[in-house]
Design a protein around this motif. Structure first.
Motif, PDB file in Angstrom:
ATOM      1  N   GLN A  71       0.850  -1.041   0.072  1.00  0.00           N
ATOM      2  CA  GLN A  71       0.011  -0.074  -0.251  1.00  0.00           C
ATOM      3  C   GLN A  71       0.846   1.271  -0.166  1.00  0.00           C
ATOM      4  O   GLN A  71       0.506   2.249  -0.599  1.00  0.00           O
ATOM      5  N   LEU A  72       2.077   1.128   0.685  1.00  0.00           N
ATOM      6  CA  LEU A  72       2.924   2.382   0.852  1.00  0.00           C
ATOM      7  C   LEU A  72       4.053   2.221   0.052  1.00  0.00           C
ATOM      8  O   LEU A  72       5.107   2.914   0.347  1.00  0.00           O
ATOM      9  N   GLN A  73       3.907   1.686  -0.935  1.00  0.00           N
ATOM     10  CA  GLN A  73       5.048   1.459  -1.881  1.00  0.00           C
ATOM     11  C   GLN A  73       5.919   2.696  -2.452  1.00  0.00           C
ATOM     12  O   GLN A  73       7.170   2.869  -2.479  1.00  0.00           O
ATOM     13  N   GLU A  74       5.101   3.771  -3.102  1.00  0.00           N
ATOM     14  CA  GLU A  74       5.828   4.883  -3.620  1.00  0.00           C
ATOM     15  C   GLU A  74       6.428   5.591  -2.450  1.00  0.00           C
ATOM     16  O   GLU A  74       7.613   6.103  -2.486  1.00  0.00           O
ATOM     17  N   PRO A  75       5.432   6.212  -1.272  1.00  0.00           N
ATOM     18  CA  PRO A  75       6.232   6.860  -0.233  1.00  0.00           C
ATOM     19  C   PRO A  75       7.261   6.198   0.331  1.00  0.00           C
ATOM     20  O   PRO A  75       8.382   6.532   0.767  1.00  0.00           O
ATOM     21  N   LEU A  76       7.392   4.725   0.567  1.00  0.00           N
ATOM     22  CA  LEU A  76       8.422   4.163   1.032  1.00  0.00           C
ATOM     23  C   LEU A  76       9.464   4.249   0.290  1.00  0.00           C
ATOM     24  O   LEU A  76      10.915   4.580   0.908  1.00  0.00           O
ATOM     25  N   ALA A  77       9.475   4.329  -0.757  1.00  0.00           N
ATOM     26  CA  ALA A  77      10.593   4.329  -1.803  1.00  0.00           C
ATOM     27  C   ALA A  77      11.208   5.596  -1.735  1.00  0.00           C
ATOM     28  O   ALA A  77      12.399   5.719  -2.081  1.00  0.00           O
ATOM     29  N   ASN A  78      10.290   6.625  -1.785  1.00  0.00           N
ATOM     30  CA  ASN A  78      10.880   8.035  -1.632  1.00  0.00           C
ATOM     31  C   ASN A  78      11.761   8.084  -0.127  1.00  0.00           C
ATOM     32  O   ASN A  78      12.629   9.027  -0.267  1.00  0.00           O
ATOM     33  N   LEU A  79      11.335   7.617   0.800  1.00  0.00           N
ATOM     34  CA  LEU A  79      11.745   7.608   1.848  1.00  0.00           C
ATOM     35  C   LEU A  79      13.361   6.993   1.975  1.00  0.00           C
ATOM     36  O   LEU A  79      14.264   7.382   2.542  1.00  0.00           O
ATOM     37  N   GLU A  80      13.383   5.883   1.200  1.00  0.00           N
ATOM     38  CA  GLU A  80      14.697   5.247   1.057  1.00  0.00           C
ATOM     39  C   GLU A  80      15.725   6.153   0.174  1.00  0.00           C
ATOM     40  O   GLU A  80      16.798   6.265   0.570  1.00  0.00           O
ATOM     41  N   LYS A  81      14.946   6.853  -0.794  1.00  0.00           N
ATOM     42  CA  LYS A  81      15.746   7.715  -1.544  1.00  0.00           C
ATOM     43  C   LYS A  81      16.146   8.819  -0.640  1.00  0.00           C
ATOM     44  O   LYS A  81      17.530   9.389  -0.804  1.00  0.00           O
ATOM     45  N   GLN A  82      15.548   9.388   0.205  1.00  0.00           N
ATOM     46  CA  GLN A  82      15.869  10.774   1.034  1.00  0.00           C
ATOM     47  C   GLN A  82      17.020  10.145   2.026  1.00  0.00           C
ATOM     48  O   GLN A  82      17.889  10.685   2.261  1.00  0.00           O
ATOM     49  N   LYS A  83      16.834   8.848   2.535  1.00  0.00           N
ATOM     50  CA  LYS A  83      17.699   8.223   3.505  1.00  0.00           C
ATOM     51  C   LYS A  83      19.132   8.248   2.535  1.00  0.00           C
ATOM     52  O   LYS A  83      20.273   8.573   3.247  1.00  0.00           O
ATOM     53  N   PHE A  84      19.177   7.573   1.329  1.00  0.00           N
ATOM     54  CA  PHE A  84      20.362   7.715   0.644  1.00  0.00           C
ATOM     55  C   PHE A  84      20.894   8.941   0.365  1.00  0.00           C
ATOM     56  O   PHE A  84      22.150   9.121   0.728  1.00  0.00           O
ATOM     57  N   GLN A  85      19.986  10.026  -0.032  1.00  0.00           N
ATOM     58  CA  GLN A  85      20.619  11.514  -0.019  1.00  0.00           C
ATOM     59  C   GLN A  85      21.320  11.951   1.106  1.00  0.00           C
ATOM     60  O   GLN A  85      22.107  12.720   0.925  1.00  0.00           O
ATOM     61  N   MET A  86      20.592  11.726   2.186  1.00  0.00           N
ATOM     62  CA  MET A  86      21.065  12.192   3.409  1.00  0.00           C
ATOM     63  C   MET A  86      22.411  11.702   3.827  1.00  0.00           C
ATOM     64  O   MET A  86      23.348  12.476   4.173  1.00  0.00           O
ATOM     65  N   ARG A  87      22.477  10.388   3.373  1.00  0.00           N
ATOM     66  CA  ARG A  87      23.818   9.818   3.522  1.00  0.00           C
ATOM     67  C   ARG A  87      24.836  10.211   2.700  1.00  0.00           C
ATOM     68  O   ARG A  87      26.277  10.371   3.003  1.00  0.00           O
ATOM     69  N   ARG A  88      24.714  10.262   1.380  1.00  0.00           N
ATOM     70  CA  ARG A  88      25.355  10.977   0.380  1.00  0.00           C
ATOM     71  C   ARG A  88      25.821  12.473   0.763  1.00  0.00           C
ATOM     72  O   ARG A  88      27.102  12.399   0.610  1.00  0.00           O
ATOM     73  N   GLN A  89      24.965  13.052   1.173  1.00  0.00           N
ATOM     74  CA  GLN A  89      25.546  14.543   1.510  1.00  0.00           C
ATOM     75  C   GLN A  89      26.520  14.455   2.814  1.00  0.00           C
ATOM     76  O   GLN A  89      27.365  15.331   2.949  1.00  0.00           O
ATOM     77  N   GLY A  90      25.975  13.658   3.526  1.00  0.00           N
ATOM     78  CA  GLY A  90      26.893  13.460   4.873  1.00  0.00           C
ATOM     79  C   GLY A  90      28.269  12.951   4.553  1.00  0.00           C
ATOM     80  O   GLY A  90      29.290  13.588   4.982  1.00  0.00           O
ATOM     81  N   LEU A  91      28.113  12.066   3.572  1.00  0.00           N
ATOM     82  CA  LEU A  91      29.431  11.524   3.101  1.00  0.00           C
ATOM     83  C   LEU A  91      30.516  12.718   2.500  1.00  0.00           C
ATOM     84  O   LEU A  91      31.552  12.744   2.590  1.00  0.00           O
ATOM     85  N   ASN A 180      41.050  12.402  -5.575  1.00  0.00           N
ATOM     86  CA  ASN A 180      40.836  11.097  -6.301  1.00  0.00           C
ATOM     87  C   ASN A 180      39.634  10.509  -5.423  1.00  0.00           C
ATOM     88  O   ASN A 180      39.996   9.593  -5.247  1.00  0.00           O
ATOM     89  N   ILE A 181      38.679  11.171  -5.195  1.00  0.00           N
ATOM     90  CA  ILE A 181      37.487  10.547  -4.298  1.00  0.00           C
ATOM     91  C   ILE A 181      36.685   9.833  -5.325  1.00  0.00           C
ATOM     92  O   ILE A 181      36.377  10.018  -6.308  1.00  0.00           O
ATOM     93  N   LYS A 182      36.620   8.490  -4.632  1.00  0.00           N
ATOM     94  CA  LYS A 182      35.565   7.527  -5.168  1.00  0.00           C
ATOM     95  C   LYS A 182      34.421   7.101  -4.206  1.00  0.00           C
ATOM     96  O   LYS A 182      35.007   6.737  -3.202  1.00  0.00           O
ATOM     97  N   VAL A 183      33.443   7.432  -4.747  1.00  0.00           N
ATOM     98  CA  VAL A 183      32.236   6.983  -3.622  1.00  0.00           C
ATOM     99  C   VAL A 183      31.577   5.608  -4.134  1.00  0.00           C
ATOM    100  O   VAL A 183      31.157   5.262  -5.087  1.00  0.00           O
ATOM    101  N   THR A 184      31.705   4.713  -3.154  1.00  0.00           N
ATOM    102  CA  THR A 184      31.010   3.492  -3.219  1.00  0.00           C
ATOM    103  C   THR A 184      29.970   3.002  -2.396  1.00  0.00           C
ATOM    104  O   THR A 184      29.375   2.017  -2.215  1.00  0.00           O
ATOM    105  N   LEU A 185      29.450   4.053  -1.880  1.00  0.00           N
ATOM    106  CA  LEU A 185      28.045   3.786  -0.980  1.00  0.00           C
ATOM    107  C   LEU A 185      26.927   3.279  -1.991  1.00  0.00           C
ATOM    108  O   LEU A 185      26.495   3.889  -2.997  1.00  0.00           O
ATOM    109  N   PRO A 186      26.424   2.545  -1.707  1.00  0.00           N
ATOM    110  CA  PRO A 186      25.269   1.740  -2.526  1.00  0.00           C
ATOM    111  C   PRO A 186      23.999   2.293  -2.343  1.00  0.00           C
ATOM    112  O   PRO A 186      23.480   2.843  -1.227  1.00  0.00           O
TER     113      PRO A 186
END
Length: 366
Positions: A71-91, A180-186
């Motif tokens: 039922q929540l597939q789309e908002p949960l996917a958006n939440l996972e994307k936001q978590k990734f972006q938060m980690r990416r920015q923090g990295l 020579n920054i290489k990001v491997t965050l999945p």
């Protein structure tokens, strides 16, 4: 004198801007009552397994964790994307902080001394002519009786602050480009593409026959909407013949001045100045009272009698409400929200997020 302390300076230069948006306050939904008589079974990720019962209702009817996720597939996917972006920015911030500290250590100086040498000492002082240009460009917004001499110190602070920020950004970019920054965050898995039908009606820019149409739902009082403008501008510059942008209004209940600001933009549209008013409103989000809206019309050279009548009569209120209703029907519950050929991109996303969707849409269909 140093610009800021070490921690404050670094925080200002590499602080994360979470890609989020303005949201309405939602009341809890009435309905089934969740029951957890025993601890639910957990998967390896720590979440309940799909067949875990998370609620019961009626005569023994059950709702499972898997059904809830469906039922929540789309908002949960958006939440996972936001978590990734938060980690990416923090990295990115962590890498930058360590590069700065490493450079200071290599030179045998403190971080404060490093930024004094690379930022403070390399920022030229503004000339008298530059200061006068800033004063002339802004004097209509200043308090009555303001003079150049009275405002001179403020103008110097403004110009120096802007130049320090630019120079600091250049210095940090030079450190990053040589590291020579290489990001491997999945990245999280991409959810299935869901398209929604959204009418592309409203003020627009870009070719009418463009293969990509972006319908933006926005609120002139929402700071995230203002922040998103930078990404949108990048999109329009990067895809001048491939993207058409359509602006629709979605004033949130929490922003009392947003509906009238939207009406002001539509009244300006009648005189061919929608985008000019659009930019003016976003640049002055803390000054959107009706007298100020009328002042912006004057600054833009509009026929103020026609504009004021349009605004006072509420002639455009029905258009704003129609946009709001269409946005709600499409599932918009916060701003900004972008539909790229019907694919929802929610929040103040970076250019790369737009590019990912647009490039995929431009690929030949199999």
């Amino acid at each position: 004198m140093l610009m800021r302390s070490t921690s404050t300076l670094l925080a200002a230069l590499v602080a994360a801007s979470l890609f989020s948006g303005c949201n309405k306050e939602n009341a809890p939904a009435a309905g089934a009552t969740a029951t957890t008589p025993t601890a639910p079974a957990a998967s390896a990720s720590g979440e309940p397994t799909p067949d875990t019962v998370v609620a019961t209702y009626g005569d023994g009817q059950k709702i499972t964790f898997g059904e809830l996720n469906e039922q929540l597939q789309e908002p949960l996917a958006n939440l996972e994307k936001q978590k990734f972006q938060m980690r990416r920015q923090g990295l990115d911030n962590l890498v930058t902080r360590r590069l700065v500290e490493g450079e200071a250590k290599k030179r045998g100086v403190t971080v404060e001394q490093l930024f004094k040498a690379e930022v403070e000492d390399k920022v030229p002082q503004p000339t008298e002519e530059e200061m006068k240009q800033v004063f002339e460009a802004n004097k209509e917004r200043m308090e009555k009786g303001a003079t150049f001499e009275k405002k001179k110190a403020e103008i110097v602070d403004f110009l120096n602050g802007s130049r320090r920020q630019q120079r600091a950004g250049e210095f940090i970019e030079s450190l990053r480009s040589n590291a020579n920054i290489k990001v491997t965050l999945p990245e999280p898995p991409k959810p299935p593409v869901v398209r929604k039908t959204v009418a592309a009606t409203g003020a627009a820019k870009g070719p009418e026959n463009a293969p990509i149409t972006i319908v933006e739902f926005s609120d002139f009082q929402c700071p995230y909407c203002s922040r998103a403008n930078e990404s949108v501008d990048q999109v329009m510059k990067a895809y001048p013949t491939q993207v058409r942008l359509v602006f629709r209004h979605f004033p949130l209940e929490i922003h009392a001045q947003a509906p009238k600001a939207s009406e002001a933009a539509l009244c300006a549209q009648d005189q061919g100045k929608f985008w000019e008013m659009h930019d003016k409103l976003f640049a002055n989000q803390r000054a959107l009272e009706i007298p100020q809206l009328k002042g912006y019309a004057k600054e833009l050279g509009l026929d103020t009698a026609k504009f004021n009548k349009c605004l006072d009569d509420g002639a455009k209120a029905s258009i704003v409400q129609a946009d709001l209703a269409d946005g709600q029907k499409a599932g918009v519950n916060g701003t900004p929200a972008f539909f790229i050929n019907g694919i929802l991109l929610s929040g103040a996303q970076p250019f790369e997020e737009f590019k990912s969707v647009i490039d995929a849409e431009l690929q030949p269909k199999k």
